[in-house]
Design a protein around this motif. Structure first.
Motif, mmCIF file in Angstrom:
data_model
loop_
_atom_site.group_PDB
_atom_site.id
_atom_site.type_symbol
_atom_site.label_atom_id
_atom_site.label_comp_id
_atom_site.label_asym_id
_atom_site.label_seq_id
_atom_site.Cartn_x
_atom_site.Cartn_y
_atom_site.Cartn_z
ATOM 1 N N SER A 152 -27.558 29.415 1.492
ATOM 2 C CA SER A 152 -27.138 28.839 2.772
ATOM 3 C C SER A 152 -28.256 28.895 3.786
ATOM 4 N N GLY A 153 -29.085 29.910 3.667
ATOM 5 C CA GLY A 153 -30.122 30.068 4.683
ATOM 6 C C GLY A 153 -31.262 29.102 4.484
ATOM 7 N N ILE A 154 -32.146 29.453 3.576
ATOM 8 C CA ILE A 154 -33.398 28.689 3.485
ATOM 9 C C ILE A 154 -33.171 27.342 2.835
ATOM 10 N N ASP A 155 -32.522 27.381 1.660
ATOM 11 C CA ASP A 155 -32.280 26.100 1.012
ATOM 12 C C ASP A 155 -31.314 25.290 1.855
ATOM 13 N N GLY A 156 -30.396 26.006 2.480
ATOM 14 C CA GLY A 156 -29.463 25.313 3.354
ATOM 15 C C GLY A 156 -30.196 24.614 4.474
ATOM 16 N N PHE A 157 -31.202 25.290 4.995
ATOM 17 C CA PHE A 157 -31.975 24.683 6.077
ATOM 18 C C PHE A 157 -32.727 23.448 5.572
ATOM 19 N N VAL A 158 -33.367 23.632 4.414
ATOM 20 C CA VAL A 158 -34.134 22.508 3.867
ATOM 21 C C VAL A 158 -33.207 21.337 3.571
ATOM 22 N N ASN A 159 -32.106 21.656 2.878
ATOM 23 C CA ASN A 159 -31.165 20.581 2.593
ATOM 24 C C ASN A 159 -30.551 20.064 3.877
ATOM 25 N N GLY A 160 -30.422 20.990 4.838
ATOM 26 C CA GLY A 160 -29.846 20.589 6.115
ATOM 27 C C GLY A 160 -30.682 19.517 6.786
ATOM 28 N N ILE A 161 -31.986 19.631 6.642
ATOM 29 C CA ILE A 161 -32.840 18.581 7.209
ATOM 30 C C ILE A 161 -32.484 17.254 6.564
ATOM 31 N N GLY A 162 -32.367 17.299 5.242
ATOM 32 C CA GLY A 162 -31.987 16.084 4.530
ATOM 33 C C GLY A 162 -30.635 15.573 4.977
ATOM 34 N N THR A 163 -29.668 16.496 5.048
ATOM 35 C CA THR A 163 -28.332 16.097 5.456
ATOM 36 C C THR A 163 -28.349 15.552 6.871
ATOM 37 N N PHE A 164 -29.111 16.213 7.707
ATOM 38 C CA PHE A 164 -29.179 15.767 9.095
ATOM 39 C C PHE A 164 -29.754 14.351 9.166
ATOM 40 N N ILE A 165 -30.792 14.119 8.369
ATOM 41 C CA ILE A 165 -31.376 12.781 8.392
ATOM 42 C C ILE A 165 -30.363 11.765 7.885
ATOM 43 N N GLN A 166 -29.661 12.140 6.834
ATOM 44 C CA GLN A 166 -28.648 11.215 6.322
ATOM 45 C C GLN A 166 -27.569 10.972 7.363
ATOM 46 N N TYR A 167 -27.177 12.066 8.006
ATOM 47 C CA TYR A 167 -26.131 11.932 9.014
ATOM 48 C C TYR A 167 -26.613 11.036 10.143
ATOM 49 N N SER A 168 -27.820 11.311 10.606
ATOM 50 C CA SER A 168 -28.307 10.498 11.721
ATOM 51 C C SER A 168 -28.486 9.056 11.265
ATOM 52 N N SER A 169 -28.783 8.890 9.990
ATOM 53 C CA SER A 169 -28.872 7.525 9.471
ATOM 54 C C SER A 169 -27.527 6.840 9.602
ATOM 55 N N ARG A 170 -26.484 7.558 9.235
ATOM 56 C CA ARG A 170 -25.158 6.953 9.310
ATOM 57 C C ARG A 170 -24.776 6.624 10.745
#
Lengths: 167, 112, 635, 462, 478
Positions: free
Chosen positions: C575-593
């Motif tokens: 949840s922490g580090i990988d979560g953060f890294v994936n979170g960047i991806g998720t955030f970009i996807q979210y902002s894309s939407r």
């Protein structure tokens, strides 16, 4: 107040009023007619500024040809009814606000342009606007764009044919 | 007349055109408003052509004809506008043929 | 002689390679011959070497090749055969040979392949141990140091099908590693200060070290010794290490490997004697371990566990000796301890062998008549470890205690108490095992028999040594000449002279002997009549459960570390580090939407945006100076 | 100038062909001949040998830069016609007219690469735009195409209005339409008229619109998506590049001259970031490859804007490179896209199995678009980055840009993933051998430029 | 010339392999190419002829970049590692079948060529090109032939490293403009005129790329997933060689270009590395998957290398230099075993394994030796490297060395755990009918084990080989 000034103010007011009327007329045909009024008042300005050639061209091309074309299309489509769907008022408001802001910004920009604050537009004199002078320039200095604009017309022509012709 | 009057008049007409584009949905009206914008530019250019003070134009050869280029420009704008109108109206007609409407929001398949 | 030094470790290495590589094709007898023969060869070379050293014809350092040579230090693969190491060579190869011989019989039931594996491990161990003592610098010593740790691991886990054994093996290795880390850091400290790890250079340049350096280095090195020699707090692996085959326990966990710490400290006596802090630390840890493990030994019922704790306790004595400056005494005790503890372990092995892998003394008893040789030798071992004169343990322990008294009488008092306990639990063990009635099953009783010669002969030899080993260093007060002391004096020069007068010394001897004798006799009487068979209660239970130290370690160190690992794995990493890294991806996807909704397909909106953007650009233009300054501040 | 004349002339030739020749596929060949001729003429002229000598006064000034760009544009068009010409034929009855319009657009392109007068800029832009409105709407029965044409036309006209307003104000400030203005370093704003700046701002807005820089990009996705893919390809590449060349010229003359009064770099920095943001971020969520490419073209525009930002030697050279690299790759991608029956990402699933050549060359095009080294795209991006870094300022902008470049990898590689790593039954039009050869050659060109760019650098000296 | 051939042979070999259809001929040809490369690397290793070892040709004069390749001590060693690894990998995975084997091996060779290029290039832009070139084939390899979640995982890996390398590109470009002669040549880069703050910024841009590659905590999360999902042959290449690119680049580029900045930032980086070591070790302790355990173990080792690099001690650098090779050898060995187990039993879970030592004694023995090398036991190759690295770290900060040292304890814990859970104990249902490893696996492992032991006992040649690099570096420390 000289006659020129009176005319100026009158034409300006007319132009603005008719322009607004173009927007708010429900019936497209009315809009067209109001727009023609705008063109006429602008032509009036041209005459005030001694640009007779343009004044005439404006009337012929715009008010005459273009607007008639518009009218023609509107008639063709039977759009003279005033049942055009309206944008919702929020969008309208935003549009008006945007327009006003733009105007404010432009006006304030122009007002802060100090170097032209003393400049005058010369009325009723000068002969650069005469067809003789303009023609000379058009076929000497501006012959290249003049010729090239023919390409523009050709493409418009081809395009109109391609688009409008029924298959 | 002070040139500023003309500028403001032109700006006002221009902005009215912009507002028209923004608030109307009928493609033809929008197009007319654009024509209005072009005309305001024409007016401005003509006014500039007659402006007494034209700063720092070093081109002496044009000295006799100062301002005439602006009027030529106006001429070209009209030319172009005419061409544009023919194409534009053709497109609107084409659309009308397909959907029987000139409402710009009627066709709304391309989004997101 | 120059040729010979490297022969000592070479033979076991060859033995290891032969037995290891051809383990599937060699017959058992061949394996035994290779295994024992290599050690015997090594022993013979050691004897020659020792005699040369004795006669003074020794050279100190014999370099083989450059091991590590970087710009500011140089570590040679070099051997050093001096008095100290040659003595250790004798112990290792000598006792080692006996244990090898013993093993041929003891391990005979193993499958051929595993039999060869066993001997290859054993040879590898001897090789590593020899490297440890022969190395001419701390790095080579460290190589051997870790090598014996490895072999210990391999041998404890020899029966790898048993998970408990594997666990014990792993524990031994890991705990050793903890100590090794300290050792390693000590070496680094030395290297960074002196640029050398050679004994000769280090000891010649101790004067270049500040007191802090010396203390730091010695303490760190001592941490290594704590791990290897099973001192508090790193001792818990040793009792568990009894999971290995009994000869292994005898060789590694009694006679040789665990004394590596003693060897190292003795070797570094030039450093230790300069740091009072380190000396006190060594002494305190030593005496504490001695007492602490003695208490545990009292209540153990596993024959090997008792011996294991006794080993820990004896090692504590040795460290006490080192801490109080009695280097010779400690080395002496290493030697005698090697004899009698190997003897005891092998004896215990003989017992276990006889009653088919039963290790619990509550199910033994009365073995005296079934295993006469084992019984006798075991008794000699008990007497020796209890410190009854004139057995070997007496002399060595006495020397340590005398030195302890000289340093601080409290050490002595505690030491004597420990000696008493030693005698107590050893005779408890002896009595429960050999005296009284046999308490095992009928079937076991039926099979009880004395072990074959390959087992008894080493027992007898060791018994002789355990009896007589003490005479090499009879103190002057008893009319001896302290031969060992003189022999070792070139390498242990810093040893302070005894300041005790003879009367005091005799008194001390007397007291300790009496204490040992009395407590031994008490235990003998008590347990020969009524062996302790019930589950202990109260303090006894605490002792039987080893003061719950393993549980304490589990609760305080092992479990938290495991929990931390799980926390890192499941929470921080996911949840922490990988979560953060994936979170960047998720955030970009979210902002894309979200962002694409701006593109709503309506011309009006588009133009509205454009107009507003124009206005914004204009505003930026008017405030450009402010904004530019802001950005310039950023970069 | 000869290129203008010939493109216009050949356009007219093709007009006549449209009713003289009834064989559709002939048009394509005639167009190819025309383009070859155009290319030859242009190269000849850049070498100093011109067929017609026309004195364009200060309206058009030809530089080597312009010629090189013309060559790139014409050559790209040639490749475009060769690769996708067949697909144009499938579009309807007006095949010849489409080629006519393409030639007229080229005429506009050649004007834009040489204009020296705002009037020519205006006319050039219009000649460029009007045919495009029509090409966009050429799929007349398709409502998407209708919609796209209408949107494009309305917004294009609107931006024309803004552009004209800008030009008018600039004229008010300087009294001339000529690009070069004699300036005296006195007066308010250090010799720069305030009106000119206002005008330039407006002009910039409309140019940003043309090159689809955010926040004036809104037409791009819809139009690129709605237009027939063959024409999207043309619009997104040659036309856009021409817009940039025009913009670059405007910037390097007018904006440099006025930079004492206004920090154009700041404005461009904001536009660049907005463009990269909108283009890249929005592209991520697209389901249709075609629409994704539309957004990605916005993102690519963000990179090309770097040239306008830094306006140095790297910038002009780099923009040419970028135009070439980007055009080639995009034409290639669209050529493949046109062959796909389903232009969503799913439609590409498993393409590597059924059409390995298509998939492989498409991969190279996408890699080039993503700016992976040893493709032409990398070199282009490299120049863009170098142009800013060489100034030593605004490094943060570069960092932001490369982060967005990494984002762009995401959506480009989604196509690669679909083609190579997923399984499916992709439906394609019939693929001819010559088409495959064309793709491979195009991919090879991209790789060669990437590996040994020195081969084309000798062309780029000006 | 050797330098050029070292890159060209795998490239051409790879391209040819692409076109071969028959799987057996693909494998045969691959071994041939790999061995030729190895022979070239060995020739380079034993050659001192500078004209052979260096290659310089004009490439893109406009960009100020040339094809400058050179083999110095460090490059020789890493070229050897790269060249050795491929034959070993191909041998060890000889029995694995791949769909489109030609493409698989072709991409492997391209990846190898990219890595060799990284190690050999003496020109920053060339270096960057190869840096990316090594990545692309790896991406395709993992995504096409990888495990179940390969697409997302590999994509993350790709984007992650791509972000890093783009940042590095920015830094390279920036430095380029600050070089006295506007050139990408290594020496010019060493003499770039950077102000302190510029150097600081560029240092971090550069470093992040390398930190992602190595990987250094907290930039590591791509690694376990990728190693897990990638086909094991590729994992070997990635973990054995590719991560060394990061370390290599620190030594060749980062430290000498930014001597001051790397010194001023060393505390941060070392702290991160040390945290990463412990962190990775702790996580490795709790893994139930062989591949993930090895991945985290590798991360811990890389953390140590990074810490030693920034300790600014020649000893430490020297340790890192030889450890690069050693770690590569060791970890490839571990992967081979992991692959052998997975291929035979179809699982990588410890919980499903056990008692394999009874069924596969040879594999067990070889694996144990490799594990011992993994925990850096003396007389294995890793000991020498770790000894020197810890030494360097100790000189930098004894406390830090002590904390970092905890990881060697933890390493023992998880490595022995792994041995125990796989090989010791009683057999379970799955391993009941297991058999010993096949001949090709044994050959590969035996070679590795021999290397492990030989370099563990006699590491000096390796030290001598790379001493030049360590010395060169030390002169750059202000």
């Amino acid at each position: 107040m000289t006659a020129t000034e009176i005319l100026f103010w009158f034409l300006s007011a007319l132009a603005l009023f008719s322009a607004i009327m173009v927007l708010i007329s429900k019936n497209p045909v009315h809009s067209v007619l109001w727009l023609i009024v705008v063109f006429f008042s602008i032509s009036g300005h041209y005459i005030l500024l001694n640009a007779q050639f343009l004044a005439i061209v404006n009337l012929i091309v715009y008010a005459g040809a273009i607007m008639v074309l518009f009218l023609f299309v509107i008639m063709l489509m039977n759009l003279n009814s005033n049942n055009e769907p309206q944008r919702n008022s929020l969008i309208k408001l935003a549009g008006v606000v945007a327009g006003c802001l733009l105007l404010t910004v432009m006006v304030s920009a122009v007002r802060s342009a100090g170097e032209i604050s003393k400049s005058q537009a010369v009325m009723n004199e000068g002969d650069i606007g005469l067809i003789q002078n303009l023609g000379k320039i058009l076929f000497t200095d501006y012959v290249v764009p003049f010729e090239i604009s023919s390409v523009l017309f050709l493409s418009a022509m081809v395009g109109a044919v391609v688009i409008a012709k029924k298959e | 007349m002070p040139i500023q009057y003309y500028i403001i008049l032109a700006a006002a007409l221009f902005c009215i055109g912009v507002v028209g584009v923004l608030i109307r949905r009928n493609a033809i009206i929008i197009f007319m408003c654009i024509e209005l914008m072009l005309n305001s530019v024409n007016l401005l250019l003509v006014a500039f052509s007659k402006m007494q003070y034209t700063p720092a134009n070093g081109n002496k050869s044009l000295a006799l004809n100062i301002g005439s280029d602006a009027q030529i420009f106006v001429f070209f704008i009209m030319v172009v506008a005419a061409a544009e109108v023919s194409v534009g109206l053709a497109i609107i007609v084409m659309m009308y043929r397909n959907v029987h409407s000139t409402d710009v929001n009627f066709l709304n398949r391309l989004k997101n | 002689m120059g040729l010979m030094v490297y022969l000592v470790p070479l033979f076991p290495l060859l033995g290891f390679l032969l037995n290891g590589i051809f383990r599937k094709s060699l017959s058992k007898s061949l394996v035994g011959i290779i295994g024992c023969g290599s050690i015997l060869a090594s022993f013979i070379v050691s004897v020659i070497l020792f005699s040369e050293v004795m006669s003074g014809g020794a050279l100190a350092v014999q370099p083989l090749f450059q091991f590590i040579n970087v710009h500011d230090f140089k570590i040679d693969f070099a051997f050093q055969a001096d008095q100290l190491s040659s003595l250790f060579l004798l112990i290792i190869t000598g006792v080692g040979f006996l244990i090898h011989v013993y093993s041929t019989s003891y391990m005979h039931d193993e499958a051929e392949e595993h039999f060869a594996r066993y001997f290859s491990y054993l040879n590898l161990f001897v090789f590593s141990m020899l490297l440890l003592v022969l190395g001419a610098n701390y790095v080579i010593m460290f190589i051997g140091w870790e090598g014996v740790g490895l072999c210990s691991y391999l041998l404890i886990g020899y029966w790898f099908k048993n998970d408990g054994y594997n666990y014990a093996a792993k524990k031994a290795f890991v705990m050793n590693r903890i100590g090794d880390l300290g050792f390693l850091l000590g070496i680094f400290w030395l290297l960074s200060k002196l640029g050398t790890a050679n004994y000769s250079d280090v000891f010649a340049n101790v004067s270049h070290l500040s007191p802090t350096d010396i203390t730091g280095i010695t303490v760190l090195l001592f941490i290594g010794a704590m791990g290897k020699s099973a001192q508090i707090p790193l001792y818990t692996w040793l009792p568990d290490a009894m999971a290995g085959p009994t000869p292994v326990s005898a060789l590694i966990h009694a006679a040789t490997m665990v004394t590596a710490g003693i060897y190292m400290v003795a070797r570094s006596n030039a450093l230790y004697s300069l740091s009072a802090v380190a000396e006190n630390l060594v002494a305190v840890v030593g005496i504490a371990t001695a007492l602490f493990s003695a208490t545990i030994a009292i209540k153990q019922n596993d024959i090997k566990k008792v011996l294991a704790y006794s080993t820990v306790s004896q090692l504590g004595y040795m460290f006490l000796g080192l801490g109080v400056g009695a280097y010779t005494g400690s080395v002496f005790h290493v030697m005698t301890h090697a004899f009698f503890k190997a003897l005891l372990f092998l004896g215990a092995g003989s017992v276990i062998h006889a009653i088919h892998n039963q290790q619990d003394i509550r199910y033994m008893g009365g073995l005296k008549k079934y295993l006469p040789v084992t019984h006798l030798t075991f008794l000699i071992g008990c007497i020796a470890i209890a410190g009854i004169p004139p057995f070997s343990g007496f002399f060595s322990k006495d020397e340590i205690l005398a030195a302890a008294y000289a340093a601080n009488p409290i050490y002595w008092v505690l030491g004597v108490i420990g000696a008493g306990m030693t005698a107590f639990y050893m005779f408890r063990l002896y009595a429960t095992t050999f005296l009284g009635e046999f308490r095992g099953t009928e079937e076991q009783k039926h099979h009880l028999h004395e072990s074959p010669a390959a087992i008894t002969i080493p027992l007898i030899i060791l018994a002789v040594l355990a009896f007589a080993g003490g005479f090499v260093n009879v103190p002057e007060v008893l009319g001896g000449h302290e031969e060992l002391h003189h022999f070792l004096s070139p390498v242990l020069t810093t040893e302070p002279a005894h300041e005790l007068d003879h009367n005091t010394e005799l008194t001390l001897m007397g007291v300790s002997v009496i204490v040992a004798f009395l407590s031994g006799a008490f235990a003998l009487i008590k347990y020969s009549k009524k062996p302790e068979l019930d589950e202990p209660k109260g303090l006894g239970k605490v002792l039987a459960n080893k003061w719950y130290i393993d549980e304490l370690y589990d609760a305080m160190i092992v479990n938290p570390v495991i929990a931390l690992g799980s926390f890192f794995k499941n929470v921080i990493e996911k949840s922490g580090i990988d979560g953060f890294v994936n979170g960047i991806g998720t955030f970009i996807q979210y902002s894309s939407r979200r962002l694409r909704l701006v593109q709503n397909g309506k011309v009006g909106t588009y133009i509205l945006f454009m107009v507003f953007s124009m206005i914004v650009l204009w505003l930026i233009f008017w405030n450009q100076t402010t904004i530019t300054n802001f950005f310039q501040k950023i970069f | 100038m000869n290129a203008i004349i010939f493109s216009a002339g050949w356009g007219m030739v093709m007009m006549f062909c449209s009713f003289l020749i009834s064989n559709k596929s002939m048009y394509r060949h005639i167009a190819v001949i025309g383009l070859l001729l155009l290319l030859a003429v242009n190269i000849l002229e850049s070498g100093g040998t011109s067929v017609f000598h026309v004195d364009a006064g200060d309206m058009l000034v030809y530089t080597r830069f312009g010629y090189v760009f013309n060559s790139i544009a014409i050559a790209s068009t040639l490749i475009y016609v060769l690769l996708t010409g067949k697909d144009i034929e499938r579009l309807g009855n007006y095949v010849a007219e489409y080629f006519v319009l393409i030639f007229f657009v080229l005429c506009g392109v050649c004007i834009l690469s040489a204009y020296n007068n705002l009037l020519m800029l205006f006319i050039g832009i219009e000649i460029l735009s009007i045919p495009l409105y029509i090409l966009t709407g050429s799929d007349k029965r398709n409502l998407k195409s209708n919609e796209a044409a209408l949107k494009y036309f309305l917004m294009g006209s609107f931006s024309t209005g803004i552009m004209l307003m800008g030009i008018a104000l600039m004229y008010g400030g300087t009294g001339t339409f000529s690009l070069e203005v004699a300036r005296t370093e006195v007066g308010l704003y250090k010799g720069v008229s305030f009106l000119e700046i206002i005008g330039l701002l407006l002009l910039m807005v409309s140019m940003c619109f043309k090159v689809s820089a955010a926040p004036f990009h809104f037409w791009t996705p819809d139009v690129y998506d709605g237009a027939p893919a063959v024409f999207t390809s043309f619009m997104a590449t040659i036309v856009k590049a021409a817009g940039f060349i025009a913009f670059l010229k405007l910037c390097s003359v007018r904006m440099t001259a006025t930079s004492t009064a206004i920090d154009w770099q700041l404005l461009f920095a904001i536009i660049i970031i907005a463009t990269l943001l909108f283009g890249n971020i929005t592209a991520i969520f697209q389901q249709s490859v075609k629409r994704m490419l539309a957004y990605s073209s916005i993102a690519q525009a963000g990179f090309m804007l770097f040239a306008l930002f830094s306006l140095n030697e790297y910038a002009s050279k780099g923009l040419l490179l970028y135009a070439a690299a980007y055009s080639l790759a995009t034409i290639g991608v669209f050529a493949v896209l046109v062959k796909m029956k389903d232009v969503t990402f799913e439609g590409f699933n498993g393409l590597a199995k059924t059409q390995p050549v298509l998939a492989a060359s498409n991969t190279i095009f996408l890699l080039s678009l993503a700016g992976i080294p040893l493709t032409a795209g990398f070199l282009a991006k490299y120049y863009m980055l170098a142009s800013i870094i060489s100034t030593g300022h605004y490094i943060w902008l570069v960092v932001v840009a490369v982060l967005f470049a990494a984002v762009s990898v995401y959506y480009y590689f989604r196509v690669i993933q679909s083609m190579y790593f997923k399984t499916g039954e992709p439906q394609t039009e019939t693929i001819t051998k010559s088409f495959k050869i064309g793709l491979v050659v195009l991919a090879a060109i991209i790789i060669i430029i990437g590996v040994y760019p020195q081969a084309i650098f000798s062309w780029l000296y000006f | 010339m050797i330098a050029l051939l070292l890159i060209l042979v795998p490239v051409i070999g790879g391209l040819i392999t692409f076109s071969i259809k028959n799987e057996n001929s693909v494998k045969g040809f691959s071994i041939l190419v790999a061995v030729i490369t190895l022979i070239l690397a060995l020739t380079g290793l034993f050659s001192n002829d500078q004209s052979l070892l260096h290659f310089d040709a004009s490439w893109i004069p406009d960009l100020g970049t040339r094809i400058t390749l050179g083999l110095d001590g460090m490059s020789k060693m890493l070229a050897l590692l790269t060249a050795v690894s491929l034959p070993i990998i191909i041998t060890a995975t000889y029995k694995n079948t791949y769909a489109d084997a030609g493409k698989f091996y072709g991409l492997m060779f391209l990846c190898q060529a990219g890595m060799l290029g990284v190690f050999l290039s003496m020109d920053a832009l060339l270096f960057y090109f190869f840096w990316e070139l090594a990545l692309i084939p790896a991406y395709f390899l993992c995504s096409i032939w990888g495990g179940e979640k390969r697409i997302q995982v590999t994509f993350k890996f790709f984007i992650y490293t791509f972000v890093g390398s783009l940042l590095m590109l920015v830094a390279i470009l920036f430095i380029y403009f600050k070089t006295p002669d506007h050139s990408f040549a290594l020496q010019s880069f060493y003499h770039a005129n950077l102000t302190a703050s510029q150097a600081q910024w560029m240092f971090w841009l550069f470093f992040i790329a390398l930190a992602i590659k190595m990987p250094i905590f907290p930039f590591h999360t791509w690694q376990p997933d990728t190693y897990e999902q990638a086909p094991t042959a590729v994992t070997m290449l990635l973990s054995g060689v590719m991560v060394k690119m990061g370390v290599f680049a620190v030594i060749r580029w980062l430290l000498p270009i930014f001597p001051a900045a790397s010194q001023s930032n060393s505390s941060v980086i070392i702290t991160l590395s040390v945290i990463g070591m412990l962190y990775a070790s702790l996580i490795a302790m709790r893994q139930d998957d062989i591949k993930r355990l090895i991945a985290y173990s590798s991360m811990a080792h890389m953390g140590l290398m990074c810490a030693a690099l920034f300790a600014n001690q020649q000893v430490g650098i020297q340790g890192v230099l030889i450890q690069m090779f050693n770690h590569g050898i060791n970890i490839i060995g571990l992967w081979i075993v992991a692959d052998a187990i997975e291929k035979q039993l179809g699982t990588r879970k410890f919980s499903e394994l056990g008692g394999l030592a009874q069924k596969a004694p040879t594999l067990a023995v070889l694996f144990v030796v490799l594990c011992l090398a993994n925990v850096a036991l003396p007389l294995t190759n890793a000991f020498v490297g770790e000894f020197l690295m810890f030494n360097g770290l100790f000189r930098y900060n004894p406390v830090m060395a002590g904390i970092a040292g905890i990881s060697i304890i933890l390493a023992a814990v998880y490595t022995l755990n792994m041995i125990q859970k796989i090989f010791y104990g009683n057999t379970v249902a799955l391993t009941e009918n297991a058999h010993d490893s096949s001949f090709n696996v044994n050959v590969a492992l035996v070679i590795l084990v021999i290397v492990v032991i030989v370099l563990g006992v006699y590491p000096q040649p390796m030290i001598d080989l790379t001493q030049g690099n360590a010395n060169l570096f030390i002169t750059k420390i202000p």
